[in-house]
Design a protein around this motif. Structure first.
Motif, PDB file in Angstrom:
ATOM      1  N   GLU A  55      37.619  21.548  -1.368  1.00  0.00           N
ATOM      2  CA  GLU A  55      38.302  21.976  -2.596  1.00  0.00           C
ATOM      3  C   GLU A  55      38.071  23.464  -2.867  1.00  0.00           C
ATOM      4  OE1 GLU A  55      40.629  20.242  -4.202  1.00  0.00           O
ATOM      5  OE2 GLU A  55      40.263  18.771  -2.626  1.00  0.00           O
ATOM      6  N   ALA A  56      36.879  23.954  -2.631  1.00  0.00           N
ATOM      7  CA  ALA A  56      36.599  25.386  -2.814  1.00  0.00           C
ATOM      8  C   ALA A  56      37.387  26.217  -1.809  1.00  0.00           C
ATOM      9  CB  ALA A  56      35.096  25.652  -2.669  1.00  0.00           C
ATOM     10  N   PHE A  57      37.499  25.734  -0.570  1.00  0.00           N
ATOM     11  CA  PHE A  57      38.279  26.450   0.436  1.00  0.00           C
ATOM     12  C   PHE A  57      39.740  26.511   0.036  1.00  0.00           C
ATOM     13  CE2 PHE A  57      40.976  26.214   4.263  1.00  0.00           C
ATOM     14  CZ  PHE A  57      40.714  27.484   4.761  1.00  0.00           C
ATOM     15  N   LYS A  58      40.297  25.374  -0.366  1.00  0.00           N
ATOM     16  CA  LYS A  58      41.698  25.343  -0.758  1.00  0.00           C
ATOM     17  C   LYS A  58      41.964  26.275  -1.938  1.00  0.00           C
ATOM     18  CE  LYS A  58      43.620  21.165  -0.789  1.00  0.00           C
ATOM     19  NZ  LYS A  58      43.760  19.685  -0.920  1.00  0.00           N
ATOM     20  N   ALA A  59      41.046  26.310  -2.888  1.00  0.00           N
ATOM     21  CA  ALA A  59      41.212  27.207  -4.040  1.00  0.00           C
ATOM     22  C   ALA A  59      41.152  28.658  -3.614  1.00  0.00           C
ATOM     23  CB  ALA A  59      40.136  26.904  -5.088  1.00  0.00           C
ATOM     24  N   SER A  60      40.331  28.969  -2.599  1.00  0.00           N
ATOM     25  CA  SER A  60      40.167  30.357  -2.175  1.00  0.00           C
ATOM     26  C   SER A  60      41.385  30.882  -1.414  1.00  0.00           C
ATOM     27  CB  SER A  60      38.908  30.522  -1.315  1.00  0.00           C
ATOM     28  OG  SER A  60      39.099  29.991  -0.020  1.00  0.00           O
ATOM     29  N   ILE A  61      42.182  29.990  -0.806  1.00  0.00           N
ATOM     30  CA  ILE A  61      43.338  30.451  -0.040  1.00  0.00           C
ATOM     31  C   ILE A  61      44.668  30.134  -0.701  1.00  0.00           C
ATOM     32  CG2 ILE A  61      42.085  30.286   2.160  1.00  0.00           C
ATOM     33  CD1 ILE A  61      43.847  27.752   2.742  1.00  0.00           C
ATOM     34  N   LYS A  62      44.645  29.452  -1.849  1.00  0.00           N
ATOM     35  CA  LYS A  62      45.893  29.060  -2.519  1.00  0.00           C
ATOM     36  C   LYS A  62      46.682  30.289  -2.920  1.00  0.00           C
ATOM     37  CE  LYS A  62      47.972  25.942  -5.745  1.00  0.00           C
ATOM     38  NZ  LYS A  62      49.029  25.475  -4.904  1.00  0.00           N
ATOM     39  N   PRO A  63      47.961  30.317  -2.502  1.00  0.00           N
ATOM     40  CA  PRO A  63      48.805  31.458  -2.894  1.00  0.00           C
ATOM     41  C   PRO A  63      48.958  31.534  -4.404  1.00  0.00           C
ATOM     42  CG  PRO A  63      49.844  30.131  -1.173  1.00  0.00           C
ATOM     43  CD  PRO A  63      48.644  29.377  -1.657  1.00  0.00           C
ATOM     44  N   SER A  64      49.084  32.724  -4.899  1.00  0.00           N
ATOM     45  CA  SER A  64      49.231  32.924  -6.360  1.00  0.00           C
ATOM     46  C   SER A  64      50.630  32.603  -6.822  1.00  0.00           C
ATOM     47  CB  SER A  64      48.921  34.364  -6.721  1.00  0.00           C
ATOM     48  OG  SER A  64      47.625  34.693  -6.320  1.00  0.00           O
TER      49      SER A  64
END
Length: 93
Positions: free
Chosen positions: A84-93
């Motif tokens: 979940e932390a990884f996905k949040a770190s790469i999620k496009p704005s």
């Protein structure tokens, strides 16, 4: 004279302070009559997945082609919190 070739993942590293990436080193060993005559290495890094260009669809990398010991380390490392932390770190704005 018998030449043989062996390949194996001889180094598995968890990299990054957030444990997002797994770095693998694969050794290829050439032996002549059972005696090692050369060894080469190939490194690769994998992470849990990526977002498609639409920015909403997340695709998980397939790890099924890796040996069982590598898969075990990956699965133990990529806990729900890490993913979940990884996905949040790469999620496009």
């Amino acid at each position: 004279m018998a030449l043989t070739e062996e390949t194996a993942y001889d180094k598995i590293e968890i990299v990054g302070s957030n444990k997002f990436a797994i770095q693998l080193r694969q050794a290829t060993i050439i032996k002549k009559d059972g005696v090692e005559i050369t060894k080469t290495f190939h490194r690769s890094t994998i992470n849990h997945g990526y977002y498609m260009p639409d920015g909403t669809t997340y695709v998980t990398h397939d790890i099924s082609n890796y040996p069982a010991d590598v898969q075990s380390i990956i699965n133990a490392t990529w806990t729900t919190d890490v993913v979940e932390a990884f996905k949040a770190s790469i999620k496009p704005s």
